[in-house]
Design an enzyme around this catalytic site. Sequence first.
Site, short mmCIF file in Angstrom:
data_model
loop_
_atom_site.label_atom_id
_atom_site.label_comp_id
_atom_site.label_asym_id
_atom_site.label_seq_id
_atom_site.Cartn_x
_atom_site.Cartn_y
_atom_site.Cartn_z
N LEU A 159 0.87 -1.18 0.00
CA LEU A 159 0.00 0.00 0.00
C LEU A 159 0.90 1.23 0.00
O LEU A 159 1.96 1.21 0.63
CB LEU A 159 -0.87 0.05 1.27
CG LEU A 159 -2.05 -0.91 1.41
CD1 LEU A 159 -2.77 -0.64 2.73
CD2 LEU A 159 -3.02 -0.80 0.25
N ASP A 160 0.49 2.28 -0.68
CA ASP A 160 1.26 3.52 -0.65
C ASP A 160 1.43 3.99 0.79
O ASP A 160 0.54 3.79 1.63
CB ASP A 160 0.53 4.63 -1.45
CG ASP A 160 0.40 4.30 -2.93
OD1 ASP A 160 1.17 3.44 -3.41
OD2 ASP A 160 -0.46 4.91 -3.59
N ARG A 161 2.54 4.66 1.05
CA ARG A 161 2.87 5.09 2.41
C ARG A 161 1.76 5.88 3.11
O ARG A 161 1.45 5.63 4.28
CB ARG A 161 4.17 5.90 2.38
CG ARG A 161 4.66 6.27 3.77
CD ARG A 161 6.10 6.77 3.76
NE ARG A 161 6.63 6.75 5.12
CZ ARG A 161 7.90 6.70 5.43
NH1 ARG A 161 8.80 6.70 4.49
NH2 ARG A 161 8.29 6.66 6.70
N VAL A 210 -1.40 5.74 2.75
CA VAL A 210 -2.67 4.99 2.78
C VAL A 210 -2.69 4.07 3.98
O VAL A 210 -1.66 3.51 4.37
CB VAL A 210 -2.83 4.17 1.47
CG1 VAL A 210 -4.11 3.34 1.48
CG2 VAL A 210 -2.78 5.09 0.25
#
Length: 236
Positions: A71-73, A75
């Site tokens: 997951l993107d940081r 998020v």
Amino acid sequence: MGYCSHDHLSFFRLMQVVYEDNHIIIVNKSSGEIVQGDKTGDRPLSEIVKEYIKETCHKPGNVFLGVVHRLDRPVSGLVVFAKTSKALSRLNELFRVGDVHKTYWAIVKGLPPMEEATLTHWLVRNEKQNKSYAYDKETPKAKKAMLHYRLIGHTDRYSLLEVQLMTGRHHQIRCQLAKIGCPIKGDLKYGAQRSNPDASISLLARKITFVHPVSKQEIAVEAPVPADNLWQAIQP
């Protein structure tokens, strides 16, 4: 839900385990955490999970942990890890063929053009900017991106969208929602006017469903809604 002893309560302060068995562990990631090590040198979630397994399962030596997806940081939400090599190879295949069903919740600016729709764009990734650009028509080097959203809650200024990914592209949800004029709250990179106080973006990996790679039982887990006031007010 794990089979190991959970007598090291300090680990629960570091992370939140939502499902665990002998083969897999699913963790609710906080915004700001990185799943895997990167150039920042910050301690990744994968290392914290390894320590947790080592402590709670009293494992000597190195602990196996396979990173299946990221997951993107900024998020938050559900991240699945494999605790065995058998589970890792099978989970990789489930993700590859699209048999893992992920549902996201996103708080976006304003109201979307329609209450429910399938979005199709062509995304071009700019590596230097770490950003994707969405186009309405096929473009050189672009990858087709599809998602389905529906409106499930709103306030005067924001909407809560439930999003189902049909493809897995770089920053896909962030980029596609911004393209229709609904940037995610706090997402400066994709057009939000101000950041969130904790540098998060209001995107939550809310639910994940798949057939267990070993037991073949259906696994369906849900991340809790963040304690933030807006999240609490806007949820259905």
